[in-house]
Design a protein around this motif. Structure first.
Motif, PDB file in Angstrom:
ATOM      1  N   GLY A 222      72.033 -23.654 -61.110  1.00 44.29           N
ATOM      2  CA  GLY A 222      73.096 -23.321 -60.166  1.00 44.29           C
ATOM      3  C   GLY A 222      72.882 -21.960 -59.542  1.00 44.29           C
ATOM      4  N   ALA A 223      73.691 -21.676 -58.544  1.00 40.82           N
ATOM      5  CA  ALA A 223      73.626 -20.388 -57.857  1.00 40.82           C
ATOM      6  C   ALA A 223      74.996 -20.063 -57.286  1.00 40.82           C
ATOM      7  CB  ALA A 223      72.591 -20.411 -56.738  1.00 40.82           C
ATOM      8  N   THR A 224      75.289 -18.777 -57.229  1.00 39.30           N
ATOM      9  CA  THR A 224      76.531 -18.292 -56.628  1.00 39.30           C
ATOM     10  C   THR A 224      76.190 -17.223 -55.601  1.00 39.30           C
ATOM     11  OG1 THR A 224      77.769 -18.665 -58.668  1.00 39.30           O
ATOM     12  CG2 THR A 224      78.757 -17.179 -57.062  1.00 39.30           C
TER      13      THR A 224
ATOM     14  N   ILE B 174      79.097 -22.017 -54.285  1.00 37.50           N
ATOM     15  CA  ILE B 174      78.580 -22.380 -55.594  1.00 37.50           C
ATOM     16  C   ILE B 174      77.679 -23.587 -55.385  1.00 37.50           C
ATOM     17  CG2 ILE B 174      79.121 -23.393 -57.838  1.00 37.50           C
ATOM     18  CD1 ILE B 174      81.573 -21.684 -57.982  1.00 37.50           C
TER      19      ILE B 174
ATOM     20  N   LEU C 277      74.940 -26.286 -57.016  1.00 37.51           N
ATOM     21  CA  LEU C 277      74.596 -26.885 -58.300  1.00 37.51           C
ATOM     22  C   LEU C 277      73.452 -27.870 -58.109  1.00 37.51           C
ATOM     23  CD1 LEU C 277      78.278 -27.511 -59.326  1.00 37.51           C
ATOM     24  CD2 LEU C 277      76.763 -25.856 -60.408  1.00 37.51           C
TER      25      LEU C 277
ATOM     26  N   SER D  72      77.386 -25.578 -66.159  1.00 32.38           N
ATOM     27  CA  SER D  72      76.884 -24.779 -65.045  1.00 32.38           C
ATOM     28  C   SER D  72      77.983 -24.478 -64.031  1.00 32.38           C
ATOM     29  CB  SER D  72      75.726 -25.511 -64.354  1.00 32.38           C
ATOM     30  OG  SER D  72      74.605 -25.603 -65.200  1.00 32.38           O
TER      31      SER D  72
ATOM     32  N   HIS E 143      80.233 -21.844 -65.435  1.00 31.08           N
ATOM     33  CA  HIS E 143      79.451 -20.613 -65.494  1.00 31.08           C
ATOM     34  C   HIS E 143      79.412 -19.939 -64.122  1.00 31.08           C
ATOM     35  CE1 HIS E 143      75.965 -18.192 -67.027  1.00 31.08           C
ATOM     36  NE2 HIS E 143      75.668 -18.155 -65.740  1.00 31.08           N
ATOM     37  N   GLU E 144      79.173 -20.720 -63.071  1.00 23.55           N
ATOM     38  CA  GLU E 144      79.142 -20.153 -61.723  1.00 23.55           C
ATOM     39  C   GLU E 144      80.526 -19.684 -61.284  1.00 23.55           C
ATOM     40  OE1 GLU E 144      76.307 -19.546 -60.487  1.00 23.55           O
ATOM     41  OE2 GLU E 144      75.192 -20.770 -61.920  1.00 23.55           O
TER      42      GLU E 144
ATOM     43  N   HIS F  58      81.102 -16.246 -62.423  1.00 25.98           N
ATOM     44  CA  HIS F  58      80.505 -15.215 -61.564  1.00 25.98           C
ATOM     45  C   HIS F  58      81.436 -14.887 -60.393  1.00 25.98           C
ATOM     46  CE1 HIS F  58      76.805 -14.951 -63.687  1.00 25.98           C
ATOM     47  NE2 HIS F  58      76.301 -16.120 -63.309  1.00 25.98           N
TER      48      HIS F  58
ATOM     49  N   ASP G 294      70.888 -19.093 -61.575  1.00 31.02           N
ATOM     50  CA  ASP G 294      70.967 -19.409 -62.997  1.00 31.02           C
ATOM     51  C   ASP G 294      70.075 -20.579 -63.371  1.00 31.02           C
ATOM     52  OD1 ASP G 294      72.926 -17.496 -63.976  1.00 31.02           O
ATOM     53  OD2 ASP G 294      74.288 -18.493 -62.600  1.00 31.02           O
TER      54      ASP G 294
ATOM     55  N   GLU H  62      75.642 -12.547 -67.515  1.00 34.77           N
ATOM     56  CA  GLU H  62      75.367 -13.912 -67.956  1.00 34.77           C
ATOM     57  C   GLU H  62      76.109 -14.222 -69.249  1.00 34.77           C
ATOM     58  OE1 GLU H  62      73.857 -16.119 -66.111  1.00 34.77           O
ATOM     59  OE2 GLU H  62      73.554 -14.541 -64.624  1.00 34.77           O
TER      60      GLU H  62
END
Length: 368
Positions: free
Chosen positions: A236-238, A248, A250, A263, A266-267, A270, A282, A295
């Motif tokens: 994933g990424a934010t 976000i 995924l 995930s 988790h994002e 952030h 991530d 993290e």
């Protein structure tokens, strides 16, 4: 004429210099170059240079030609602009040929598969498409830009990634997120949404995968589902797109619901906890040993959302003796959580082997 964001194919054979049109116009009107020069107050030499393409047909000259030929100045300006653009493109093509090795950094087959490129040929046309895809002038500018980006990345991964494949995946996500309409982001709206998002875990992916983006958009979060790309190792990424809109993204790297939901939360952590300046990339946030304080915080947030502290004692009992699997089913029903997520947590905590409980894990995969 409407402007389009679609890339235009370069077709130099379709563009004639404005002097050719001016020469034909004068012939049709029966006007010599010398006569035109007297009519518009320019030298015959200057008129001849325009016809030969040696002199620029300026906007001021276009107005004079409009009076003498009754051809609108806008047409003369357009012909000149198209001609000069063609000349610059031809010059650029020669320069870009020297930069073709830059394409070797990228997974061209993946780019073809995802529709970024029409094929995986290493040619100037595809180099242009790559530059348009990233929104940069040339490879040197791209490298300089990415150098500044990297200091704003926070990456958790135990494996060395292909940075160029990562940049492609992230760019695909950003472009998709820009097209998602969202309300302005508010922290309270996202916090209020968390229980509803958690409740979706018990449903089949075929239902929540369509509902989840719309719910998050109401809180200012653009959810993007982007197929995993080889050698990126990303779950994933934010990234903040504007102060009022956050992306976000995924991936379906692990293709199981336990990893997906961990995930996601988790994002979300952030977004809620870690400000708007950084981009978080991530890997496997559930197991990665290379973690920053951010993290760790995001991991703890996801753990506590999925199995809240009020159920901690019950979970510890299950962890101590998770079999028979009917215990897992009963615990998941008790806490209102997907059974696969409970299995994933037990596997992570060492209470189950990674080859145990697979029947509880729901598959998650994104369409092409």
């Amino acid at each position: 004429m409407t402007l389009s964001a679609e890339p235009l194919e370069y077709a130099p054979e379709s563009v004639d210099p404005p002097g050719e049109t001016l020469k034909e116009t004068l012939e049709n009107l029966g006007i010599t170059q010398a006569d035109l020069a007297r009519r518009i107050g320019l030298s015959t030499k200057h008129v001849n240079q325009i016809i030969q393409g040696a002199a620029i047909l300026s906007p001021e000259t276009a107005i004079l030609l409009e009076r003498a030929t009754r051809v609108p100045a806008s047409i003369w300006n357009n012909l000149e602009a198209r001609w000069r653009t063609q000349q610059l493109r031809e010059q650029e093509s020669k320069a870009l040929e020297e930069s073709l090795p830059w394409l070797d950094n990228f997974p061209l087959g993946e780019l073809e598969d995802r529709g970024v490129l029409p094929d995986k040929k290493k040619n100037v046309a595809n180099l242009r498409r790559m530059l348009e895809f990233f929104g940069v002038a040339n490879p040197k500018v791209a490298e300089e830009l990415w150098g500044t980006y990297r200091v704003a990345f926070r990456r958790s991964t135990a494996k060395a990634p292909n940075e160029y494949a990562t940049l492609v995946w992230l760019r695909l996500c950003v472009l998709a997120a820009r097209d998602i309409e969202c309300r302005p982001y508010t922290r309270d709206a996202l916090l209020e949404l968390l229980p509803l998002l958690r409740s979706l875990t018990v449903r089949q992916p075929s239902t929540w995968i369509n509902e989840l983006p719309g719910l998050c958009a109401q809180a200012g979060v653009a959810i993007v589902f982007q197929r995993s790309m080889p050698h990126t190792h990303l779950s994933g990424a934010t990234r903040w797109l504007t102060p009022d809109k956050v992306m976000i993204a995924l991936s379906d790297r692990y293709k199981k619901d336990d990893r997906f939901w961990f995930s996601l939360f988790h994002e979300i952590a952030h977004v809620l906890l870690h400000g708007k300046r950084l981009t978080f990339l991530d890997g496997d946030p559930a197991t990665n040993p290379l973690q920053s304080a951010e993290e760790d915080e995001a991991n703890r947030f996801a753990v506590d959302i999925l199995i809240p502290q009020q159920y901690a004692a019950d979970y510890e009992k299950l962890k101590a003796n998770p079999k028979p699997f009917t215990k897992i089913e009963a615990f998941a029903a008790h806490v209102g959580l997907a059974e696969g997520i409970v299995v994933g947590r037990l596997q992570h905590d060492g209470a189950l082997k990674y080859n145990e409980g697979h029947r509880f894990l729901k598959p998650v995969a994104f369409a092409k």
